[in-house]
Structures are given as C-alpha cells and as structure tokens.
Design an enzyme around this catalytic site. Structure first.
Site, mmCIF file in Angstrom:
data_model
loop_
_atom_site.group_PDB
_atom_site.id
_atom_site.type_symbol
_atom_site.label_atom_id
_atom_site.label_comp_id
_atom_site.label_asym_id
_atom_site.label_seq_id
_atom_site.Cartn_x
_atom_site.Cartn_y
_atom_site.Cartn_z
ATOM 1 N N TYR A 31 0.865 -1.259 -0.125
ATOM 2 C CA TYR A 31 0.086 0.009 0.085
ATOM 3 C C TYR A 31 0.884 1.164 0.062
ATOM 4 O O TYR A 31 2.040 1.211 0.268
ATOM 5 C CB TYR A 31 -0.835 0.001 1.295
ATOM 6 C CG TYR A 31 -0.056 0.226 2.316
ATOM 7 C CD1 TYR A 31 0.652 -0.601 3.169
ATOM 8 C CD2 TYR A 31 -0.450 1.795 3.057
ATOM 9 C CE1 TYR A 31 1.298 -0.232 4.412
ATOM 10 C CE2 TYR A 31 0.193 2.000 4.050
ATOM 11 C CZ TYR A 31 0.851 1.123 4.994
ATOM 12 O OH TYR A 31 1.628 1.597 6.111
ATOM 13 N N LYS A 149 6.572 -1.934 2.124
ATOM 14 C CA LYS A 149 5.406 -1.486 2.519
ATOM 15 C C LYS A 149 4.281 -2.271 2.636
ATOM 16 O O LYS A 149 3.217 -1.925 1.624
ATOM 17 C CB LYS A 149 5.151 0.072 1.953
ATOM 18 C CG LYS A 149 4.013 1.019 2.926
ATOM 19 C CD LYS A 149 4.418 2.613 2.399
ATOM 20 C CE LYS A 149 3.280 3.267 3.184
ATOM 21 N NZ LYS A 149 3.410 3.425 4.661
ATOM 22 N N GLU A 181 12.574 2.885 13.723
ATOM 23 C CA GLU A 181 11.532 3.795 13.371
ATOM 24 C C GLU A 181 10.248 3.892 14.262
ATOM 25 O O GLU A 181 10.039 3.139 15.162
ATOM 26 C CB GLU A 181 11.245 3.720 11.961
ATOM 27 C CG GLU A 181 10.201 2.363 11.769
ATOM 28 C CD GLU A 181 10.205 1.986 10.236
ATOM 29 O OE1 GLU A 181 9.892 2.890 9.337
ATOM 30 O OE2 GLU A 181 10.244 0.693 9.791
ATOM 31 N N LEU A 205 11.124 1.257 6.881
ATOM 32 C CA LEU A 205 10.478 1.649 5.578
ATOM 33 C C LEU A 205 11.232 3.133 5.298
ATOM 34 O O LEU A 205 11.446 3.758 6.140
ATOM 35 C CB LEU A 205 9.271 2.039 5.811
ATOM 36 C CG LEU A 205 8.578 2.439 4.357
ATOM 37 C CD1 LEU A 205 8.444 1.371 3.527
ATOM 38 C CD2 LEU A 205 7.356 3.068 4.753
HETATM 39 N N1 PDD Z 1 3.007 5.211 7.110
HETATM 40 N N2 PDD Z 1 7.716 4.074 8.726
HETATM 41 C C1 PDD Z 1 6.752 3.208 8.601
HETATM 42 C C2 PDD Z 1 6.571 1.966 9.267
HETATM 43 C C3 PDD Z 1 5.314 3.766 8.101
HETATM 44 O O1 PDD Z 1 4.250 3.081 7.940
HETATM 45 C C4 PDD Z 1 5.497 5.110 7.462
HETATM 46 C C5 PDD Z 1 4.478 5.779 6.656
HETATM 47 C C6 PDD Z 1 6.562 5.839 7.505
HETATM 48 C C7 PDD Z 1 6.961 7.079 6.788
HETATM 49 O O2 PDD Z 1 6.795 6.908 5.546
HETATM 50 P P1 PDD Z 1 6.441 8.096 4.615
HETATM 51 O O3 PDD Z 1 7.149 9.282 4.782
HETATM 52 O O4 PDD Z 1 6.731 7.841 3.169
HETATM 53 O O5 PDD Z 1 5.054 8.299 4.663
HETATM 54 C C8 PDD Z 1 7.794 5.167 7.986
HETATM 55 C C9 PDD Z 1 1.672 5.395 6.255
HETATM 56 C C10 PDD Z 1 1.746 7.077 6.455
HETATM 57 C C11 PDD Z 1 0.680 4.854 6.835
HETATM 58 O O6 PDD Z 1 0.929 3.782 7.235
HETATM 59 O O7 PDD Z 1 -0.307 5.599 7.404
#
Ligand code: PDD
Length: 286
Positions: A31, A149, A181, A205
């Site tokens: 996703y 992801k 993270e 991620l």
């Molecule tokens: N999540 N780390 C994890 C485990 C994440 O699920 C996310 C983002 C990030 C940040 O990545 P980005 O800057 O590309 O959004 C880091 C999304 C927003 C979610 O699951 O809702």
C-alpha cells in the site's frame, strides 16, 4: 465518498472484496499513503516508485490496463470527484495478490490483483506541531523486510495502540539497542549538533518524507548522518522528531515520560517542518 476498486468508481459503502482475497487471508499486498494539496499529489512520483519496487520484490503484477502513471491519474480523479481539489487530503492505494482458494503459495498465473484507491480530507495537527508530541519506546518485533510497505501491520498496530494507551502520539521502535522507526513514521534525532536517522536498510521503511527532510536538511547546511541512534544516546539528544506522510515533521518533546532537550520543540524540527510545508505547497502549485 467515491472510491476506485478494480477498474470501477463506486461509492465506498458499496465497495466489496472477496473473503478469499489474499489481502484478507494473508496480508499479501502492498500500500501507499500519499498527501495531496489542491487536488494534486505531493511527491506522487516517489510514492509510486516505492510501490512499484515493493510490487517487484513481492512479484505482484499490475492488472491489465493499470500502471504507476494510471494509478496517479486514478488518484487525482478521486480527488476531483470527491471535491478535494482545495485544501489537503490523503490518497490510500492498496494492491493485493487477488482472490483465490486459500493456499500459501502464489495463486494461478493470471489471477487478477485487487486494486483499491480511496481519497479523504486531511487536517494537519498544527497545534501539536507547535506544542510538540509525546512518544514511548517499544521493542521492534517486526520481520526482516521492513523496507517493503506491506499491509501486514500488526506489530505497528500494537505499537501505536501502546502509544495511545500511554496518551502518546507514537511509539519509537527499538531493536538491538538502537532506534529503528516509529509505528508509522521515521525517527530523527539531533545529537552533538548532527541530524541523525537510521539508514535506509531492510529494518525500516525508507519514508518519502524522511528522504525529502534529508534533502531539506542538506539545503539548510545542517550536518547529517544516516546512522542509527542508540537508546543510550537519547538522553543526549537536543531534539527528537518524527517524519511521515500524515505527520510531516513532528517534534517529540517527551520520550518515555522524560523531557527531550529542554522539553520544547527545537529549532531543527521547526525549520524542517516549515521548509517541508513550503515544499508541499510548491509541489502542488498552491
Ligand atoms: N506510514 N515507517 C513506517 C513503518 C510507515 O508506515 C510510514 C508511513 C513511514 C513514513 O513514510 P512516508 O514518509 O513515506 O509516509 C515510516 C503511512 C503514512 C501509514 O501507514 O499510514
């Protein structure tokens, strides 16, 4: 709200997937969550590159007639059709390996993947950005491919729930004595004047916001090191902050109940947040 499901645009309440969908049975899918301003995706190319990479790594194929460019168009059409061409929004896109009899191994070639896309309004938490957030640390109990992801988010769900139960905004995950993270964010620290964050390997991620924030920090001339922060170093951090698509740059002012730095949002997080917001407005042309 109108959503996209397998080639059709339909009201969200009418969208249905099979109970044999491999997303439902196995969490077999990927996703993306992408921010939008003024009806246009912010950093859409980066999100679609990550999605395409994840699909390649997991041998998930696009269905007939869909690719990254088409998904971009679907996302912007949803923003238009749902009246989200002004202000801020998020677009959620998910691709699973489709519906098939339950067998762990991949289904028969030609089984169409399930593609779901939805858009919704988004309100940044300005007040929390100004005040700073609380976070807790939790053990990182995830698998070896956190760079993908995938929709398998149970450890992240449990971590976020522990944060919520502690009245905290996020859970900072710790593996082998270092910060990896957040539950849905990347974690940065400022230690001895250096902006540090975990390197983009298979244990985190590689966040799109993380990548952009590193670029912005470079433009600001801040010293940067993609090097893990040991838990033991956290008491020395003058700042800790989180980055993510729905988080922007969020200062952490309390960690496990103790103040971070002087207990107020710091200058690095504030500058990076302002720059990021500016970049978002430019990127969306608003
Ligand atoms: N999540 N780390 C994890 C485990 C994440 O699920 C996310 C983002 C990030 C940040 O990545 P980005 O800057 O590309 O959004 C880091 C999304 C927003 C979610 O699951 O809702």
């Amino acid at each position: 709200m109108l959503v996209y499901l397998n080639g059709a645009y339909l009201p969200g309440a009418e969208a249905r997937v099979s109970v044999t969908d491999r997303g439902f049975l196995f969490g077999d899918g990927v996703y993306e969550v992408t921010r939008a301003l003024g009806g246009r995706l912010f950093a859409g190319d980066r999100h679609l590159r990550r999605l395409t990479r994840g699909m390649r790594e997991l041998e998930l194929r696009w269905p007939e007639g869909l690719d990254a460019a088409a998904l971009h168009a679907v996302s912007e059409r949803l923003l238009r059709e749902n009246g989200l061409t002004e202000g801020e929004a998020t677009v959620y896109a998910q691709i699973t390996r489709g519906a098939a009899p339950r067998n762990h191994a991949f289904p028969a070639p030609g089984t169409p993947p399930t593609v779901y896309v939805a858009a919704g309004p988004f309100a940044p938490r300005d007040e929390l950005h100004a005040r700073g957030a609380a976070a807790i640390t939790v053990p990182d109990i995830r698998w070896g491919r956190c760079d993908l992801k995938t929709i398998q988010l149970l450890p992240n769900v449990l971590a976020k729930e522990r944060a919520a139960a502690a009245d905290a905004f996020d859970a900072v995950q710790v593996r082998d004595g270092v910060v990896t993270e957040g539950a849905n964010t990347n974690v940065f620290g400022v230690i001895a004047g250096v902006v540090r964050t975990y390197p983009a390997d298979s244990r985190i991620l590689a966040g799109v916001t993380r990548e952009i924030v590193l670029e912005l920090a470079g433009e600001l001339g801040l010293p940067i090191r993609e090097e893990a922060i040991a838990v033991a170093e956290l008491p020395e951090a003058s700042e800790v902050f989180l980055t993510g698509t729905t988080t922007d740059v969020m200062p952490v002012v309390r960690l496990d109940g103790r103040p971070v730095g002087d207990g107020r949002p710091g200058p690095v997080a504030r500058q990076l947040h302002e720059r990021l917001r500016e970049r978002m407005r430019q990127g969306a042309g608003v």
